[in-house]
Design a protein around this motif. Structure first.
Motif, mmCIF file in Angstrom:
data_model
loop_
_atom_site.group_PDB
_atom_site.id
_atom_site.type_symbol
_atom_site.label_atom_id
_atom_site.label_comp_id
_atom_site.label_asym_id
_atom_site.label_seq_id
_atom_site.Cartn_x
_atom_site.Cartn_y
_atom_site.Cartn_z
ATOM 1 N N GLU A 157 0.710 -1.050 -0.057
ATOM 2 C CA GLU A 157 0.014 -0.093 -0.094
ATOM 3 C C GLU A 157 0.952 1.434 -0.066
ATOM 4 N N ARG A 158 2.057 1.401 0.455
ATOM 5 C CA ARG A 158 3.053 2.429 0.667
ATOM 6 C C ARG A 158 3.373 2.593 -0.705
ATOM 7 N N MET A 159 3.697 1.430 -1.297
ATOM 8 C CA MET A 159 4.101 1.667 -2.806
ATOM 9 C C MET A 159 3.210 2.199 -3.807
ATOM 10 N N GLY A 160 2.080 1.756 -3.490
ATOM 11 C CA GLY A 160 0.904 2.116 -4.101
ATOM 12 C C GLY A 160 0.476 3.575 -3.845
ATOM 13 N N LEU A 161 0.589 4.003 -2.680
ATOM 14 C CA LEU A 161 0.311 5.408 -2.122
ATOM 15 C C LEU A 161 1.368 6.448 -3.092
ATOM 16 N N GLU A 162 2.643 5.986 -3.161
ATOM 17 C CA GLU A 162 3.550 6.669 -3.917
ATOM 18 C C GLU A 162 3.357 6.998 -5.536
ATOM 19 N N LYS A 163 3.140 5.664 -6.129
ATOM 20 C CA LYS A 163 2.490 5.838 -7.515
ATOM 21 C C LYS A 163 1.351 6.726 -7.480
ATOM 22 N N ALA A 164 0.177 6.589 -6.547
ATOM 23 C CA ALA A 164 -1.026 7.393 -6.939
ATOM 24 C C ALA A 164 -0.720 8.859 -6.908
ATOM 25 N N LYS A 165 0.123 9.295 -5.668
ATOM 26 C CA LYS A 165 0.341 10.644 -5.570
ATOM 27 C C LYS A 165 1.268 11.192 -6.657
ATOM 28 N N LYS A 166 1.943 10.349 -7.225
ATOM 29 C CA LYS A 166 2.933 11.121 -8.442
ATOM 30 C C LYS A 166 1.773 11.213 -9.458
ATOM 31 N N GLU A 167 0.942 10.368 -9.910
ATOM 32 C CA GLU A 167 0.038 10.319 -10.700
ATOM 33 C C GLU A 167 -1.147 11.810 -10.728
ATOM 34 N N LEU A 168 -1.574 11.924 -9.357
ATOM 35 C CA LEU A 168 -2.329 12.849 -9.018
ATOM 36 C C LEU A 168 -1.790 14.110 -9.018
ATOM 37 N N GLU A 169 -0.630 14.415 -8.452
ATOM 38 C CA GLU A 169 0.180 15.634 -8.771
ATOM 39 C C GLU A 169 -0.015 16.401 -10.179
ATOM 40 N N GLY A 170 0.262 15.432 -11.060
ATOM 41 C CA GLY A 170 0.244 15.846 -12.374
ATOM 42 C C GLY A 170 -1.104 16.240 -12.750
ATOM 43 N N VAL A 171 -2.182 15.688 -12.553
ATOM 44 C CA VAL A 171 -3.599 15.905 -12.582
ATOM 45 C C VAL A 171 -4.187 17.239 -11.945
ATOM 46 N N LEU A 172 -3.650 17.215 -10.656
ATOM 47 C CA LEU A 172 -4.102 18.342 -9.801
ATOM 48 C C LEU A 172 -3.418 19.575 -10.263
ATOM 49 N N ARG A 173 -2.223 19.485 -10.836
ATOM 50 C CA ARG A 173 -1.474 20.515 -11.414
ATOM 51 C C ARG A 173 -2.260 21.395 -12.483
ATOM 52 N N LYS A 174 -2.735 20.386 -13.524
ATOM 53 C CA LYS A 174 -3.612 20.956 -14.586
ATOM 54 C C LYS A 174 -4.887 21.390 -14.188
ATOM 55 N N VAL A 175 -5.580 20.534 -13.338
ATOM 56 C CA VAL A 175 -6.690 21.131 -12.948
ATOM 57 C C VAL A 175 -6.648 22.496 -12.145
ATOM 58 N N LEU A 176 -5.784 22.799 -11.193
ATOM 59 C CA LEU A 176 -5.633 23.597 -10.749
ATOM 60 C C LEU A 176 -5.406 24.969 -11.253
ATOM 61 N N ALA A 177 -4.586 24.727 -12.606
ATOM 62 C CA ALA A 177 -4.074 25.992 -13.524
ATOM 63 C C ALA A 177 -5.421 26.168 -14.193
ATOM 64 N N LEU A 178 -6.261 25.167 -14.743
ATOM 65 C CA LEU A 178 -7.514 25.677 -15.343
ATOM 66 C C LEU A 178 -8.492 26.306 -14.477
ATOM 67 N N CYS A 179 -8.605 26.032 -13.171
ATOM 68 C CA CYS A 179 -9.254 26.753 -12.399
ATOM 69 C C CYS A 179 -8.813 28.430 -12.130
ATOM 70 N N ARG A 180 -7.665 28.418 -11.989
ATOM 71 C CA ARG A 180 -7.215 29.716 -12.049
ATOM 72 C C ARG A 180 -7.289 30.641 -13.037
ATOM 73 N N SER A 181 -7.169 29.927 -14.414
ATOM 74 C CA SER A 181 -7.168 30.657 -15.585
ATOM 75 C C SER A 181 -8.822 31.080 -15.960
ATOM 76 N N LYS A 182 -9.652 30.299 -15.149
ATOM 77 C CA LYS A 182 -11.067 30.613 -15.498
ATOM 78 C C LYS A 182 -11.484 31.754 -14.385
ATOM 79 N N ASP A 183 -10.866 31.898 -13.238
ATOM 80 C CA ASP A 183 -11.070 32.905 -12.328
ATOM 81 C C ASP A 183 -10.467 34.329 -13.046
ATOM 82 N N SER A 184 -9.574 34.208 -13.693
ATOM 83 C CA SER A 184 -8.985 35.674 -14.231
ATOM 84 C C SER A 184 -10.037 36.050 -15.219
#
Length: 184
Positions: A157-184
């Protein structure tokens, strides 16, 4: 984003993984009724971000490494399995509708003040260093009353957590950038 939304009330539905697939697949392996099985599923909602915590299944049980790998793979690829079963002509729409209803019911029970409404949902959290992460939460009158930690994780599970976080980090970066661009 925090100015426009009450983050205690912003939740993503991950119940298709947590309620339906995980409980069903584990119950199948254990020869139990899926309604008796509760598998916490944290992380996200797609492929490697789906992290079933098989060491924390509600019903005393243990799995072989082969069963753990089989169950994890099946949960990560459950949506693909449904599409293949329909020969590419559809998705798990009815399952989603049923689980959205269950999620809405859990939210309404929490808002009503019912005690001990615990679900896995995608929320703003400090469980990991990521700003959002699907976690076990206790719902209440104000939305999310408490976000639970991950609890003890085994090595797999600890190994799976690291894989999940790595994948989610990229997705969240894109989503949050999209949210910020819509707020502008």
């Amino acid at each position: 984003m925090g100015d426009k939304f009450d983050l205690k009330k912003l939740m993503g539905v991950t119940m298709l993984d947590a309620v339906s697939r995980a409980n069903t697949f584990v119950a199948e392996v254990m020869s139990h009724n899926p309604r008796e099985v509760v598998v916490p599923v944290v992380g996200g909602h797609a492929r490697v971000t789906i992290l079933p915590l098989l060491s924390q299944v509600k019903l005393p049980c243990s799995f072989t490494q082969k069963e753990i790998e089989y169950l994890t793979d099946r949960m990560e690829n459950g949506g693909i399995e449904v599409v293949k079963a329909k020969y590419g002509a559809g998705s798990a729409t009815l399952s989603m509708v049923d689980l959205y209803l269950k999620f809405a019911d859990a939210c309404l029970k929490g808002l009503r003040g019912d005690a001990s409404i615990v679900e896995c949902t995608f929320v703003a959290t400090h469980v990991t260093e990521l700003p959002f992460f699907a976690s076990k939460v206790r719902l209440g009158r104000c939305g999310v009353d408490e976000v639970y930690g991950l609890g003890p994780l085994n090595k797999y599970e600890r190994m799976g957590l690291e894989k999940a976080k790595k994948e989610l980090e990229g997705v969240l970066r894109k989503v949050l950038a999209l949210c910020r661009s819509k707020d502008s």
